[in-house]
Design a protein around this motif. Structure first.
Motif, PDB file in Angstrom:
ATOM      1  N   UNK A 366       0.814  -1.209   0.000  1.00 37.62           N
ATOM      2  CA  UNK A 366       0.000   0.000   0.000  1.00 37.62           C
ATOM      3  C   UNK A 366       0.852   1.264   0.000  1.00 37.62           C
ATOM      4  N   UNK A 367       1.133   1.795   1.170  1.00 33.97           N
ATOM      5  CA  UNK A 367       1.858   3.060   1.251  1.00 33.97           C
ATOM      6  C   UNK A 367       3.231   2.979   0.589  1.00 33.97           C
ATOM      7  N   UNK A 368       3.926   1.858   0.771  1.00 35.60           N
ATOM      8  CA  UNK A 368       5.262   1.741   0.186  1.00 35.60           C
ATOM      9  C   UNK A 368       5.208   1.727  -1.340  1.00 35.60           C
ATOM     10  N   UNK A 369       4.144   1.164  -1.902  1.00 38.21           N
ATOM     11  CA  UNK A 369       4.005   1.170  -3.353  1.00 38.21           C
ATOM     12  C   UNK A 369       3.712   2.577  -3.875  1.00 38.21           C
ATOM     13  N   UNK A 407      -4.017   9.129   1.627  1.00 40.45           N
ATOM     14  CA  UNK A 407      -4.525   7.784   1.345  1.00 40.45           C
ATOM     15  C   UNK A 407      -5.609   7.402   2.349  1.00 40.45           C
ATOM     16  N   UNK A 408      -6.335   6.333   2.008  1.00 42.32           N
ATOM     17  CA  UNK A 408      -7.439   5.875   2.851  1.00 42.32           C
ATOM     18  C   UNK A 408      -7.286   4.377   3.095  1.00 42.32           C
ATOM     19  N   UNK A 409      -7.377   3.967   4.362  1.00 39.12           N
ATOM     20  CA  UNK A 409      -7.351   2.544   4.708  1.00 39.12           C
ATOM     21  C   UNK A 409      -8.581   2.231   5.541  1.00 39.12           C
ATOM     22  N   UNK A 410      -9.378   1.281   5.077  1.00 33.49           N
ATOM     23  CA  UNK A 410     -10.555   0.798   5.798  1.00 33.49           C
ATOM     24  C   UNK A 410     -10.229  -0.575   6.375  1.00 33.49           C
ATOM     25  N   UNK A 417     -15.753  -3.049   7.935  1.00 31.34           N
ATOM     26  CA  UNK A 417     -15.758  -3.452   6.530  1.00 31.34           C
ATOM     27  C   UNK A 417     -14.605  -4.417   6.296  1.00 31.34           C
ATOM     28  N   UNK A 418     -14.483  -4.919   5.087  1.00 32.00           N
ATOM     29  CA  UNK A 418     -13.252  -5.600   4.710  1.00 32.00           C
ATOM     30  C   UNK A 418     -12.107  -4.594   4.746  1.00 32.00           C
ATOM     31  N   UNK A 419     -10.885  -5.095   4.692  1.00 31.51           N
ATOM     32  CA  UNK A 419      -9.720  -4.230   4.643  1.00 31.51           C
ATOM     33  C   UNK A 419      -9.449  -3.770   3.220  1.00 31.51           C
ATOM     34  N   UNK A 420      -9.467  -2.468   2.986  1.00 31.47           N
ATOM     35  CA  UNK A 420      -9.227  -1.904   1.649  1.00 31.47           C
ATOM     36  C   UNK A 420      -8.344  -0.673   1.772  1.00 31.47           C
ATOM     37  N   UNK A 421      -7.395  -0.552   0.845  1.00 34.54           N
ATOM     38  CA  UNK A 421      -6.542   0.614   0.749  1.00 34.54           C
ATOM     39  C   UNK A 421      -6.840   1.325  -0.572  1.00 34.54           C
ATOM     40  N   UNK A 422      -6.943   2.657  -0.535  1.00 34.27           N
ATOM     41  CA  UNK A 422      -7.205   3.445  -1.742  1.00 34.27           C
ATOM     42  C   UNK A 422      -6.278   4.658  -1.748  1.00 34.27           C
ATOM     43  N   UNK A 423      -5.615   4.886  -2.876  1.00 33.88           N
ATOM     44  CA  UNK A 423      -4.811   6.082  -3.072  1.00 33.88           C
ATOM     45  C   UNK A 423      -5.120   6.667  -4.439  1.00 33.88           C
TER      46      UNK A 423
END
Length: 429
Positions: A366-369, A407-410, A417-423
């Protein structure tokens, strides 16, 4: 079947899953085929025992001082399902198809307080991943792990091209569905405990008519917050079966052009029936076997990437994958993600954007990418999804793991919710 026979069957299935490294769904299906006397309620109870044993494998092994499938299933019934030792003893003692009687050691372990567990055991997170998990979540790491070990609900997304949430909730009121807390398009059916079964939602008339789709609330929010607008040119670059593609099409109100592509042709196959049922008209499906995307280079307002990942954010739904994950698999996914990002950027027009999405909770994916991409391609900058959240959901508090930089992490524990990362990665004009 009585509970004793169900326990024995769950042990048999779980043993095959672990010894032969088979997917749990395949093993359960084969067991049902070879034991046709088992009714649907039996198969549901057996499946629930197996899945709950996998969800809590590390903590149950610590309690029982034994990592075997038998120990996990017995502890699931007595402890996770809260049946207790007496009910477990009766289930075993009153059924000739039941497992062997409890040993003195098993009885003691099920009645005594467990010795102090390691944090990764309490969290039911693989030991080799624990340092990465704890480095991000800190004091909340065990809480987040426990939430990932719970049963997941069924979430539905209303198809706004055909219905609204009030209409959907009214039609499926008999299922106990309620409105989701965050997504304005979602409905939720809470998971039932123990041997309880969830409704077969695909058999509902509303589903057949295209009024709603199965989609976790986090996935709904990911598709919503990137704000695909009517009239835009959008590429869903890793479309898979098309769940987020349909959500993007609804956001675009069937206006503009949405291209659905996936390098794996088999994953893309279900999308055609789903498009027809949903009444979507602005999607072109690009088959990787017969076409290219060369004509789209530099033309897209939005490239949506549901990137290949480890799936750590959906362990509630796929608990067997939690224990199959390896360091090599993580390394491979990181390379896959970078390859996808390299190719996807070619399609973004000046002023356009990339939505980078994973169902992972790991910083490496996530963040590292995001850091790697922004360093590699200086014509992109990070957009603020926190600002987008406040604009879209002014009455909803910003999620706990929304980063300062955008960024957003759920996660299951913080947003249910399920775990989701969005950037959001924006290309300069």
């Amino acid at each position: 079947m009585k509970d004793g026979g169900r326990l024995a069957a769950a042990i048999e299935v779980l043993t095959e899953v672990e010894n032969r490294h088979r997917p749990v769904q395949a093993s359960l299906k084969d067991w049902g085929t070879s034991h046709r006397f088992a009714g649907s309620g039996d198969r549901t109870a057996i499946g629930n025992l197996v899945f709950d044993a996998l969800r809590n494998r590390a903590s149950l092994a610590a309690v029982m001082k034994n990592p075997s499938p038998r120990a996990a299933v017995l502890a699931t019934y007595a402890l996770t399902w809260d049946k207790g030792l007496e009910a477990l003893g009766q289930a075993i003692g009153q059924d000739r198809h039941a497992p062997e009687p409890l040993t003195p050691a098993e009885t003691a372990n099920l009645t005594e307080d467990a010795d102090a567990m390691m944090p990764w055991e309490r969290a039911d997170v693989p030991e080799w991943l624990w340092s990465d998990f704890e480095s991000f979540f800190g004091d909340d790491a065990v809480t987040e792990g426990r939430a990932l070990a719970a049963r997941a609900p069924i979430d539905l997304r209303v198809n706004t091209l055909k219905a609204d949430r009030e209409k959907v909730l009214k039609r499926i009121a008999h299922t106990g569905a309620v409105a989701t807390k965050l997504s304005p398009l979602g409905s939720r059916i809470i998971a039932k405990p123990g041997p309880g079964r969830l409704p077969h939602i695909q058999a509902e008339e509303g589903y057949q008519k295209g009024w709603f789709e199965l989609q976790d609330e986090a996935s709904q929010l990911a598709a919503c917050i990137v704000q695909a607008k009517p009239g835009e040119q959008v590429l869903d670059y890793c479309a898979g079966g098309g769940g987020k593609t349909l959500a993007l099409a609804a956001s675009m109100q069937n206006k503009g052009q949405l291209y659905a592509y996936d390098a794996d042709r088999l994953r893309l196959a279900p999308i055609h029936d789903r498009l027809k049922r949903a009444g979507v008209r602005n999607i072109q499906v690009r088959d990787p076997a017969s076409t290219t995307l060369d004509d789209l280079k530099g033309q897209m307002d939005l490239v949506f990437i549901d990137a290949p990942c480890t799936g750590t954010g959906v362990w509630r739904r796929r608990p067997d994958s939690k224990w199959r994950l390896t360091e090599k698999a993580l390394s491979d996914r990181i390379e896959d993600q970078r390859t996808v990002l390299r190719h996807a950027r070619e399609y973004v027009k000046p002023g356009g954007r990339i939505a980078y999405v994973t169902c992972s909770l790991l910083q490496q994916e996530n963040q590292h990418q995001v850091d790697w991409f922004l360093k590699e391609y200086e014509d992109f900058e990070l957009g603020s999804l926190s600002d987008a959240w406040r604009e879209l959901f002014p009455a909803k508090p910003l999620p706990k793991y929304a980063s300062v930089r955008g960024e957003l992490l759920l996660t299951p524990a913080s947003t249910d919710t399920d775990g989701f990362f969005v950037a959001l990665l924006k290309r300069s004009s």
